[in-house]
Design a protein around this motif. Structure first.
Motif: not given
Length: 96
Positions: A61-67
């Motif tokens: 789980v990584d809530e910081t990813i974008t795009n």
């Protein structure tokens, strides 16, 4: 401390693999279609994937990813590699 969301393993048949795991392990089906399934265990989920659909991987789980890639369930993910050749998936889910 990070959370492992799921581990993905490659199987030749989703239907046969789901049947085997249900008969031989204590788990529940969270999702299943012809291309992949997600089995729920007490401590981690197990994704059963076909070789041409997804690579074998471990997902954090990584809530910081974008795009990232948006999936059918609304989750977003990106694939990466560790320095040992293993595929790492970073995944985040829509807030409920």
């Amino acid at each position: 401390m990070e959370k492992i969301d799921h581990i993905g393993i490659v199987v030749p048949s989703i239907k046969r693999a789901v049947t085997w795991y249900l008969e031989n392990r204590d788990c529940k089906v969270k999702y299943q279609d012809a291309t992949w399934a997600l089995l729920e265990f007490h401590n981690v989920d197990l994704a059963l994937v076909l070789p041409h659909e997804h690579p074998p991987h471990i997902a954090f789980v990584d809530e910081t990813i974008t795009n990232g890639t948006i999936h059918r369930d609304g989750s977003e993910s990106k694939y990466d590699h560790d320095t040992f050749g293993n595929i790492i998936e970073k995944i985040k889910y829509k807030k409920k």
